[in-house]
Design a protein around this motif. Sequence first.
Motif, PDB file in Angstrom:
ATOM      1  N   ILE A 110      15.272  66.040 105.460  1.00  0.00           N
ATOM      2  CA  ILE A 110      16.122  67.208 105.206  1.00  0.00           C
ATOM      3  C   ILE A 110      16.024  68.263 106.301  1.00  0.00           C
ATOM      4  CG2 ILE A 110      15.985  66.893 102.709  1.00  0.00           C
ATOM      5  CD1 ILE A 110      13.888  69.072 102.581  1.00  0.00           C
ATOM      6  N   SER A 146      13.266  73.086 108.881  1.00  0.00           N
ATOM      7  CA  SER A 146      13.331  74.409 108.235  1.00  0.00           C
ATOM      8  C   SER A 146      13.405  74.276 106.712  1.00  0.00           C
ATOM      9  CB  SER A 146      14.537  75.198 108.756  1.00  0.00           C
ATOM     10  OG  SER A 146      15.736  74.466 108.510  1.00  0.00           O
ATOM     11  N   SER A 147      14.179  73.319 106.225  1.00  0.00           N
ATOM     12  CA  SER A 147      14.288  73.128 104.778  1.00  0.00           C
ATOM     13  C   SER A 147      12.963  72.651 104.216  1.00  0.00           C
ATOM     14  CB  SER A 147      15.394  72.110 104.462  1.00  0.00           C
ATOM     15  OG  SER A 147      16.644  72.559 104.937  1.00  0.00           O
ATOM     16  N   ASP A 162      19.786  78.628  97.596  1.00  0.00           N
ATOM     17  CA  ASP A 162      18.887  77.949  98.542  1.00  0.00           C
ATOM     18  C   ASP A 162      18.886  76.428  98.326  1.00  0.00           C
ATOM     19  OD1 ASP A 162      18.265  80.378  99.597  1.00  0.00           O
ATOM     20  OD2 ASP A 162      16.346  80.562  98.546  1.00  0.00           O
ATOM     21  N   SER A 175      21.935  75.108  99.932  1.00  0.00           N
ATOM     22  CA  SER A 175      21.741  75.150 101.373  1.00  0.00           C
ATOM     23  C   SER A 175      20.887  73.975 101.853  1.00  0.00           C
ATOM     24  CB  SER A 175      21.077  76.478 101.779  1.00  0.00           C
ATOM     25  OG  SER A 175      20.821  76.485 103.161  1.00  0.00           O
ATOM     26  N   ILE A 176      19.841  73.724 101.053  1.00  0.00           N
ATOM     27  CA  ILE A 176      18.959  72.607 101.418  1.00  0.00           C
ATOM     28  C   ILE A 176      19.709  71.278 101.358  1.00  0.00           C
ATOM     29  CG2 ILE A 176      16.935  71.291 100.680  1.00  0.00           C
ATOM     30  CD1 ILE A 176      15.693  73.964  99.829  1.00  0.00           C
ATOM     31  N   GLU A 204      22.139  71.005 104.201  1.00  0.00           N
ATOM     32  CA  GLU A 204      21.437  70.710 105.450  1.00  0.00           C
ATOM     33  C   GLU A 204      21.001  69.243 105.504  1.00  0.00           C
ATOM     34  OE1 GLU A 204      17.573  72.274 108.032  1.00  0.00           O
ATOM     35  OE2 GLU A 204      18.314  73.444 106.325  1.00  0.00           O
TER      36      GLU A 204
END
Length: 628
Positions: free
Chosen positions: A56, A59-60, A78, A81-82, A85
């Motif tokens: 993933i 950053s995630s 979030d 978003s994860i 990503e």
Amino acid sequence: VAVGELRLLAEKFVGEKTTQLAFSKYARKHSADLTASEKADAELVSFTERLLAGAIGASSARLIISSVLRKKDLPIEDVFSIVDEASQAVHFNQELLLNTIEHIDQGISVVNENLQLIAWNSRYIEIHDYPEHLIRIGRPIAEVLNHNDSINKHSEDKSLAQTDQRLLDMRLGNPHSYVHYRNDGAVIHIQGKPMPNVGYVTSFTDITELKRTEQELRIINENLEKIVEGRTLELSKVNHELENAISSKNQFLAAVNHDVMQPLNAARLFTSALAQQINDQSGLSDKINNSIRSAEEIIHTLLDISKLDSGALAANNTTFSINDILQTLAEEFSVIAAESGIKLKCIGTSLCTTSDPLLIRRVLQNFISNALRHTHPGGRVTVGCRRKSKQTGEKFFRIEVHDTGVGIHAHDLDVVFDEFKQLDNQIHDNQKGIGLGLAIAKRICTLLNLEIDVKSRPNIGSVFALQCEYSDSNQVIAYPGIQAPITAKNTTAISGLNVLCIDNDTNVLDAMQTQLDVWQCNTVCACGFGEAIDKLTDSDYVPELLLVDYHLNNENGIDVINRLHQHFESTIPAIIISADLSVEIKLKATHVGYKYLRKPVNPAALRKLMLRTTKIQAKTSEPVHKFA
């Protein structure tokens, strides 16, 4: 955070199997206890973060791990978003994979664990020329292979067998490699390998041009082999014709030698008899003898060179004593040296070597003859062996011929072994050579694989040397080609000796008759066995010595002597006289106990041999009985 919580977190993003495999490897590597209830240390937390980052993004993965460690729930934004990503990362990886396989020359197809198509490139469709509706995601690979079989009907049995085997290999996860020949002439190399926990990947390489080139090279190679075979047959034929030509030439030269030597032999005997019957104050008979000797030397030398150059002369190697050769050479050249006023000395030796004694003797004979020819009266010629120090472990010694003659200039040393090369430094006109002796010596040494060299200083003298290898004296074998020197101790008068001469040349018989009459022998001459018996049947004449030519009409001299022995019921001493220079005849004669003398006959040598033969025979044989 507990180990079990980290494991569940990883399984949600990378899958259960991948997580189990990764955690198992970690436990083995770090000898860690990964019980679910155990607290995770910092190293395991960092490992889990890196595992999530591969699926993933970094950053995630860092955000999720931080949230777990703080025991806080993530906002829904979030989470989206994860997921976005992670989806972007997967999409990127897919695009990268597709772009990669699209830009390679091989066709690529990938099937899942259910043997269904999940990926391919355009080259795969191009190589097989598949219709548009056939290739799609989820299509069973068996249907694709069956389509291929329907196209290649001419090789259906073989194609079906390959299809069944390929499906079996895919199902079992076995790698495979096939070369598939299609009915359109294309040749495809197929290679398949399993992918862990995913499926099976297969590559297809068009090797049609490679196979065509290979076939062309094979045809060229076959044509070259046929050409080489044809040329080899031609060369064999030419070589066979050349061997026949050389053999014919040698036979011709041998025949010419025999035919030429016969009249020369008669001329020498007549001249010798004439010189003993008249008072030849002018030396005319000596001049005639010298001319005959020169002609004889030229003929023998040319025949020897012909044999050496054609390879017809072979070495007959044996272990022998050098001293035997030196003694015979000393006896042979003592008279010539005395007549020239030269002191000849042959130093005895205990050294032995393994080679052909007759050829070694011929080389040294040429060296000594050359030394006598170029040494002033009052000079010296010395023959002996120079050995190396035993401490040096040398394998070789040198047989050297030293003279105090006129010597050779440095610029002439390289040409003294050339044919017909005679330097203007010969002292004795009556011993003038023809320029072939040293050339023959060099050829003989090449045949025997021996080294020769020469050192010389003008007006000081020369040294001709032959290098030989040491041999054990315990291995010395008596060689019939070397006879003991004739000395005055074993000579008796031959006046009144009954001599039977047999030769198919009447001129030779007349010459022998004339010479033997001068020596006051009782001589009977015949052209063969039958004529000899006819002349002696009603006579009280009993031969005490046989002088027999080897080549007679329809018979040979050895057989004639044997028949005479049977006829007279006694062993009569015999000498084989022949113009044939082959070593075989000499060996045959000496093997059965007969002496050998070559033509043209030297009267002095003949007389000495007759003296020695009759004396030896008188000591060993029974009395000769008269033939009834």
